[in-house]
Design an enzyme around this catalytic site. Structure first.
Site, PDB file in Angstrom:
ATOM      1  N   CYS A 133       0.832  -1.206   0.000  1.00  0.00           N
ATOM      2  CA  CYS A 133       0.000   0.000   0.000  1.00  0.00           C
ATOM      3  C   CYS A 133       0.863   1.251   0.000  1.00  0.00           C
ATOM      4  CB  CYS A 133      -0.933  -0.003   1.218  1.00  0.00           C
ATOM      5  SG  CYS A 133      -1.941   1.480   1.360  1.00  0.00           S
ATOM      6  N   CYS A 136      -0.431   4.109   2.171  1.00  0.00           N
ATOM      7  CA  CYS A 136      -0.282   3.870   3.610  1.00  0.00           C
ATOM      8  C   CYS A 136       1.145   4.142   4.075  1.00  0.00           C
ATOM      9  CB  CYS A 136      -0.642   2.424   3.949  1.00  0.00           C
ATOM     10  SG  CYS A 136      -2.291   1.898   3.474  1.00  0.00           S
ATOM     11  N   ASP A 137       2.115   3.717   3.287  1.00  0.00           N
ATOM     12  CA  ASP A 137       3.495   3.666   3.765  1.00  0.00           C
ATOM     13  C   ASP A 137       4.490   4.531   2.995  1.00  0.00           C
ATOM     14  OD1 ASP A 137       2.634   1.745   5.620  1.00  0.00           O
ATOM     15  OD2 ASP A 137       2.911   0.129   4.167  1.00  0.00           O
TER      16      ASP A 137
END
Length: 327
Positions: A133, A136-137
């Protein structure tokens, strides 16, 4: 007992909930305790969903769909389904909280899960440099060197997004050309931070406490090389989430849930499926939403037939034929 339960809260699940709620079916939507909203919760700007000419962030789109479903009376439960019994006229759903819900009809819209490479180090270094992701990261890799594995639209979107943070983004692809759409390819090729490594596959992920690189194998001459990295993002596709219905519903050779023709009717009467869990080809938010519409209408027709005075419970062929004609 409820009339309708919807399992899944992506575009298919929430669209089905909107239509079902407007039909006064009072649907219960089981949205998951961890992955509510589906894959679009991990997507940045969505430019191709009709009605948003300026684009919309994936999480914002899912919030709007949820709000619209709730506006018409859908009930949302944030829990995970642990067991299903679909074989009888009453569909039984057991949640992680041990609570059980029953309904006359059920829509299965669980979407798909990120596909993994399946090499050494992938699980061990998950969350320590290995990610599925970018939104997300990506922030954690500011000014770092990273790589994206894959050659489709998702991989190009991930790679392009990650250039906002990383100093260098490699794209590792097994083939000599991309599978991504033309516009996504053009964006990636035009980005000076992105470099392509063709005809290569990841055979190992290196590092102890965190990713330090990958080992690559050339699919041309089998040569092994090492590529130093600070992070690896995997974007090689998804697998339909069908584990809950194995041995209950028929599946296709691609592993998706079998449905009859253009309908949402599965191999069991009263059970309908929609979205990526039935779609191995298109896998777009808008096609999932349309599929959710079909499922809600099919479920509505099925329930109406059950309510007809003195009418026996219709079998799957009767309901499927009716739905297909009306669609």
């Amino acid at each position: 007992m409820r009339q309708l339960i919807i399992i899944g809260s992506g575009p298919a699940g929430y669209t089905a909930a909107i239509y079902a709620a407007r039909a006064n079916l009072n649907p219960l939507v089981i949205a998951s305790s961890v992955e509510a909203g589906g894959e679009l919760m991990n997507t940045t700007e969505v430019e191709n969903f009709p009605g948003f000419p300026e684009g919309i962030q994936g999480p914002d789109l899912m919030t709007k769909l949820q709000e619209q479903a709730e506006k018409f009376g859908a009930e949302i439960v944030y829990d995970d389904v642990t067991e299903l019994d679909l074989t009888g006229p009453v569909k039984k759903v057991t949640l992680g909280s041990k609570k059980q819900h029953e309904a006359a009809a059920l829509i299965f819209a669980t979407g798909s899960a990120y596909r993994k490479i399946g090499v050494a180090g992938e699980e061990r270094l998950s969350g320590h440099g290995v990610s599925w992701c970018a939104t997300c990261d990506g922030f954690f890799f500011r000014d770092r060197t990273i790589a994206v594995v894959g050659g489709g639209d998702s991989a190009m979107e991930e790679a392009t997004f990650l250039t906002r943070f990383a100093s260098k983004v490699y794209v590792i692809h097994r083939r000599g050309e991309l599978r991504a759409s033309k516009i996504m390819q053009e964006r990636a090729f035009a980005n000076e931070k992105i470099e392509f490594i063709w005809n290569s596959e990841v055979v190992d992920i290196l590092g102890d406490a965190a990713v330090s690189g990958v080992q690559l194998r050339s699919l041309v001459d089998d040569a092994l090389t090492e590529l130093p990295l600070d992070g690896l993002f995997v974007a090689i596709g998804n697998d339909p989430r069908t584990h809950l219905v194995h041995n209950q519903l028929d599946l296709t050779p691609e592993g998706t849930i079998w449905v009859k023709g253009r309908s949402s009717h599965t191999s069991l009467a009263g059970v309908f499926a929609a979205g990526d869990v039935i779609d191995p080809t298109y896998r777009q938010a808008i096609t999932a939403a349309g599929s959710g519409t079909v499922a809600a209408l099919d479920a509505e027709h099925y329930l109406a037939a059950l309510d007809e005075a003195g009418a026996p419970e219709p079998d799957a062929d009767q309901i499927e034929g009716r739905s297909g004609a009306e669609l």
